[in-house]
Write an enzyme that holds these catalytic residues in place. Structure first.
Site, mmCIF file in Angstrom:
data_model
loop_
_atom_site.group_PDB
_atom_site.id
_atom_site.type_symbol
_atom_site.label_atom_id
_atom_site.label_comp_id
_atom_site.label_asym_id
_atom_site.label_seq_id
_atom_site.Cartn_x
_atom_site.Cartn_y
_atom_site.Cartn_z
ATOM 1 N N GLU A 68 -1.256 -9.443 5.753
ATOM 2 C CA GLU A 68 -1.743 -9.954 7.036
ATOM 3 C C GLU A 68 -2.813 -11.025 6.888
ATOM 4 O O GLU A 68 -3.215 -11.646 7.870
ATOM 5 C CB GLU A 68 -2.262 -8.791 7.884
ATOM 6 C CG GLU A 68 -1.133 -7.895 8.376
ATOM 7 C CD GLU A 68 -1.604 -6.710 9.206
ATOM 8 O OE1 GLU A 68 -2.806 -6.389 9.158
ATOM 9 O OE2 GLU A 68 -0.766 -6.101 9.884
ATOM 10 N N GLU A 99 4.637 6.466 -9.988
ATOM 11 C CA GLU A 99 3.175 6.602 -9.932
ATOM 12 C C GLU A 99 2.605 7.260 -11.194
ATOM 13 O O GLU A 99 1.408 7.185 -11.455
ATOM 14 C CB GLU A 99 2.753 7.388 -8.701
ATOM 15 C CG GLU A 99 3.101 8.860 -8.707
ATOM 16 C CD GLU A 99 2.546 9.580 -7.486
ATOM 17 O OE1 GLU A 99 1.779 10.532 -7.695
ATOM 18 O OE2 GLU A 99 2.857 9.183 -6.350
#
Length: 284
Positions: A68, A99
């Site tokens: 953004e 992960e």
């Protein structure tokens, strides 16, 4: 303990009561977040970048914040980036085992040519995700500044990061569902970091997004509104100046307030790193 046996309103009230604790937990970390913002902007002015890294929910929150920055502040997409364990596929679907891969984070950092000029922000609610920990250790080994955002004060991430940020949000309404309070706190901290950095980077004048990119009709109208609000001129006058600047909102505002021509205005803005207030002082 009885969240599964009460009315919907009572259930949501319980969740909301837990959510109210998040902002207070983040508030306690403000001095440390401020230190992080000051270091990041210093590194950016030296040619560095801001890189987020995480797995699962933490990785997705990093991607949301980084993605953004270009439309909101007109930044180069390279300036603020986010890496997630498992790559782009992991944004919408869990990639099992990624992960826990200690080499993957290092590989991902090398792919973007991560260097000591950059700042790495490791994000992990537990503070013990191997993908994140190995990445932070690698970043430190090459001399880069590291931040750690976790919700566990006794975590390894807290110990190894140069700047540990740890809002202690407590147990979740649904035990272990760290996408709830922990995730909300991470979103708030990243909002504060990126917004603080962009303000100090000259991307905001008063409280207006002056480097907004007018990439569609809605944003063209927003640009006009920003210029009107910043300068007090009419909508039509704002449109005329914006057309001259190819809808460069910041340049239009500075031209109007300083009463300079486009070339002189560009020069002085550049000399003041795009910071309108500093440029106006230079004119005076």
């Amino acid at each position: 303990m009885d969240i599964d046996s009460i009315s919907t309103v009572e259930m949501l009230t319980m969740i909301n009561n837990e959510d109210k604790k998040v902002a207070l937990a983040v508030e306690k970390e403000i001095p440390i977040i401020a230190k992080a913002v000051d270091i990041i902007i210093e590194k950016i002015y030296m040619g560095g970048r801001l890189i987020y890294i995480g797995a699962g929910t933490s990785g997705r929150i990093g991607i949301l914040d980084a993605s953004e920055c270009p439309p909101t502040y007109g930044t180069n997409p390279e300036l603020v980036q986010a890496l997630i364990a498992g790559g782009e596929k992991a944004i919408i679907k869990a990639i099992e085992g990624s992960e826990d891969d200690t080499e993957l984070g290092i590989t991902d950092l090398k792919k973007i040519n991560f260097s000591q000029k950059d700042v790495l922000v490791g994000i992990a609610a537990s503070g013990r995700t191997p993908y994140v920990l190995s990445s932070v250790k690698y970043a430190r080994s090459i001399g880069a500044i590291t931040l750690g955002i976790s919700n566990n004060p006794d975590s390894e991430l807290n110990e190894i990061a140069d700047i540990p940020i740890c809002p202690v949000t407590g147990p979740e309404a649904v035990t272990g569902s760290t996408r709830m309070k922990a995730g909300t706190s991470q979103k708030m901290v990243l909002n504060m970091i990126s917004t603080g950095v962009m303000i100090k980077y000259g991307k905001v004048y008063q409280n207006l997004m002056v480097d907004l990119k007018a990439s569609n009709d809605k944003l063209i109208e927003r640009c006009k509104g920003i210029v009107v609000e910043a300068t007090g001129i009419s909508q039509k006058e704002a449109e005329n100046v914006l057309k001259k600047t190819n809808y460069n909102c910041k340049l239009a505002i500075f031209m109007i307030i300083s009463e300079l021509g486009i070339e002189d205005a560009k020069k002085i803005l550049d000399e003041n790193k795009g910071y309108i207030r500093k440029a106006l002082k230079a004119v005076k």
